[in-house]
Design an enzyme around this catalytic site. Structure first.
Site, PDB file in Angstrom:
ATOM      1  N   HIS A 192      17.596  57.268  12.115  1.00 57.38           N
ATOM      2  CA  HIS A 192      16.927  58.484  11.655  1.00 57.38           C
ATOM      3  C   HIS A 192      15.676  58.823  12.451  1.00 57.38           C
ATOM      4  CE1 HIS A 192      19.777  58.046   8.332  1.00 57.38           C
ATOM      5  NE2 HIS A 192      19.779  59.361   8.437  1.00 57.38           N
ATOM      6  N   GLU A 434      31.840  60.179   5.224  1.00 56.86           N
ATOM      7  CA  GLU A 434      31.106  59.269   6.119  1.00 56.86           C
ATOM      8  C   GLU A 434      31.360  57.807   5.772  1.00 56.86           C
ATOM      9  OE1 GLU A 434      26.877  60.038   5.889  1.00 56.86           O
ATOM     10  OE2 GLU A 434      26.970  60.503   3.764  1.00 56.86           O
TER      11      GLU A 434
HETATM   12  C1  PEP Z   1      25.822  61.044   9.167  1.00 56.65           C
HETATM   13  O1  PEP Z   1      25.879  59.937   8.622  1.00 56.65           O
HETATM   14  O2  PEP Z   1      26.516  61.344  10.150  1.00 56.65           O
HETATM   15  C2  PEP Z   1      24.912  62.081   8.658  1.00 56.65           C
HETATM   16  C3  PEP Z   1      24.944  63.306   9.108  1.00 56.65           C
HETATM   17  O3  PEP Z   1      23.983  61.709   7.742  1.00 56.65           O
HETATM   18  P1  PEP Z   1      22.680  60.833   8.098  1.00 56.65           P
HETATM   19  O4  PEP Z   1      22.568  60.766   9.599  1.00 56.65           O
HETATM   20  O5  PEP Z   1      21.520  61.496   7.489  1.00 56.65           O
HETATM   21  O6  PEP Z   1      22.998  59.517   7.487  1.00 56.65           O
HETATM   22 MG    MG Z   2      24.971  59.628   6.680  1.00 57.09          MG
END
Ligand code: PEP
Ligand code: MG
Length: 579
Positions: A192, A434
């Site tokens: 992140h 996911e």
């Molecule tokens: C992902 O997991 O691809 C997603 C878009 O969510 P995040 O990156 O916030 O976990």
């Molecule tokens: Mg995600």
């Protein structure tokens, strides 16, 4: 000059002075003997430090009671009680007299013993208490040692931020105008922190392993966010070269912006939708610059992470409304809070989970805290009348979670109705795909979803068992792994069979090397960091769907990641020869 190579995260050249930010900047605690006649003076030092620490905590407590949740205020209250605890103070005084060691050492050793003991307990309340003791003792020690932590929010000069590891909340709160580049020992392309550096368009290289050990604060540094190379103390020739590359990047960026108002359509007329991912509400006003046709993912948890608390309904409502109004009639997909993992909500989620990425996070956390969840849903519902809002649930692992989340959404609607608050009754509800179990049951989830959005960052992490934040296994995070391609195909096909749209909001959607494959799989919507849109659009406008389909079918027959990568790279080189 010395160079290191890491993981390129956001392209661009940054040249500047390194600002070394080490979270654990706490120095080694000094230890020395004192004479008997110094005991009283040492004791007085402690009392003074205690008073200063109490004043600080009182301010934090008042602020928390005013602006934050009760849980947050309770924590500071507990800290105050510890600072007033005469038993703890007596214990310190006793050890000071008997060991004749300096007061910092005495405080540190007593706290350390206590923390170790509590941390070993199976009782989670006692382990939480260990964190409080550690916090309080560090506060007293920082007074005794006159430590003031470097603040990223107060940066007053342009710097390249160098850190071992930065939390997403560090990136959110730093003075973004002053941070010209980011270089980190840890991290990977889809953690992140990486996602935020792209959102803020800051050139970044992560996963450099040893950089913080090889560089001193204030040294000259260049980072090349496209190649992943960082140069410490570059010579004049290298600097000239980097300045040349930087000019080229800017020129290419400006050329691509000219595509802004052209449709994302293949040469044979297949139209897809390109949307932006945003992390902070202010980004919404910027995404049209790149031609975004909506927001495909608003990571709402960052709203809660900046303050370390669950935001009040009114505050959330105002923020969602701001985003919706900024986008006018264009769709905005608000993902409900995806906290946990590397986005721990302090005071709500335990930092002591053994496997946070597999733990109490995202929809699991929301379902376990229905009041918090409903607060968010009511805020979204109320804001929905100010634009074109959609709701999306993160980390759905199976139909039960989706049904439960939908049921709570209905309760939130009832509550709004009873209060006479208007909202969009038929607001679209989507599921993030996911988790491998979601992809495998996409046909079932599709029956209760108005749309899908594939989160490849987590889908890759969970299907290939690769921690997305660990630079050591980053090489295994292979988007073109045959297993991942099969999950994508299964999900997109299941959506289409049910007559709903399949979007993708993981980082793969904005990766130009994957665009033709995703087109061939017939993905409907690509949602990415806004600045990636023009390049992806340029590729889409230069190919025809039929050849992309043929390529995707060939890729699905490949037996290895290398095989698919080679196939797609050769295809791209054929269709887009380097100019
Ligand atoms: C992902 O997991 O691809 C997603 C878009 O969510 P995040 O990156 O916030 O976990
Ligand atoms: Mg995600």
């Amino acid at each position: 000059m010395k160079t290191l190579t890491g993981i390129p995260v956001f392209s661009g050249i940054a040249i500047g002075k390194a600002f070394l930010y080490l979270e654990d900047d706490f120095p080694e605690i000094p230890r020395y003997s004192i004479r008997k006649n110094q005991v009283e003076a040492e004791w007085k030092r402690l009392l003074r430090a205690n008073v200063e620490a109490m004043e600080e905590v009182k301010v934090l407590h008042e602020q928390a009671s005013r602006e934050m949740s009760k849980e947050q205020a309770d924590i500071f209250e507990a800290h105050l009680m510890m600072l007033e605890d005469t038993v703890f103070q007596e214990q310190i005084k006793e050890r000071l007299k008997t060991t004749l060691q300096n007061i910092e050492w005495v405080v540190w050793s007593i706290a350390h013993e206590l923390v170790q003991k509590l941390m070993a307990s199976p009782d989670s309340d006692l382990r939480e208490r260990a964190i409080d003791i550690s916090d309080v003792s560090r506060r007293i020690l920082s007074k005794l040692l006159s430590i003031t932590k470097k603040s990223l929010a107060d940066l007053s000069q342009d710097v390249i931020l160098v850190a071992h590891d930065l939390l997403p909340s560090d990136v959110l709160t730093m003075n973004k105008d002053r941070v010209k580049g980011i270089a980190m020992d840890m991290g990977s392309r889809t953690c992140h922190t990486a996602i935020l550096t792209r959102a803020f368009e800051i050139p970044a290289v992560l996963g450099l392993s040893t950089l913080t050990r090889e560089i001193n604060d204030g040294e000259k540094l260049v980072i090349d966010g496209a190649s992943g190379v960082v140069s410490i103390n570059p010579d004049k020739t290298a600097l000239d070269q980097y300045e040349g590359i930087s000019r080229q990047y800017r020129k290419k960026g400006d050329e691509l912006l000219a595509l802004r108002d052209l449709p994302a359509e293949t040469t044979d007329g297949y139209r897809v939708t390109l949307k932006a991912n945003i992390e902070v509400p202010e980004e919404a006003a910027q995404v049209s610059r790149y031609g975004a046709e909506g927001i495909g993912l608003y990571r709402s948890e960052f709203l809660l992470l900046t303050s370390g608390q669950a935001a009040e309904e009114e505050r959330q409502y105002q923020v969602y409304r701001q985003v919706l109004e900024a986008m006018g009639t264009l769709p905005v997909t608000i993902r409900t809070m995806d906290s946990g993992g590397d986005k721990q909500l302090p005071n709500f989620q335990s930092p002591n989970e053994k496997n946070p990425l597999l733990g109490w996070r995202a929809i699991r956390f929301s379902l376990a805290r229905p009041e918090l969840f409903k607060t968010q849903l009511r805020a979204i519902l109320r804001a929905s009348v100010h634009g074109n809002a959609r709701i999306m649930f993160p980390m759905i692992s199976g139909i039960e979670e989706l049904e439960q989340a939908r049921a709570i959404l209905e309760e939130a609607k009832d509550e709004c109705r009873h209060k006479g608050q208007v909202y969009t009754e038929d607001i679209a509800v989507g599921s993030m795909i996911e988790i491998p179990s979601a992809a495998m049951t996409a046909d079932i989830l599709a029956q209760r979803s108005d749309f899908f959005s594939i989160g490849t960052n987590d889908l890759i992490q969970y299907s290939l068992a690769v921690d997305r934040g660990n630079e050591k296994v980053d090489y295994l995070a292979q988007p073109f792994h045959p297993a991942v391609l099969r999950f994508l195909k299964k999900t997109i096909d299941a959506a289409h069979k049910q007559g709903i749209k399949a979007a993708m909001c993981g980082e793969l959607a904005g990766d130009p090397s994957a665009t033709v494959l995703l087109l061939g799989l017939e993905l409907d919507t690509f949602s990415m960091t806004a600045s990636a849109i023009p390049q992806v659009k340029q590729i889409i406008r230069g190919v025809d769907l039929e050849s992309c389909r043929v390529l995707a079918n060939k890729a699905l027959e490949c037996t290895s990641y290398h095989h698919v990568t080679g196939l797609v790279a050769a295809w791209m080189a054929d269709h887009f020869p380097p100019s």
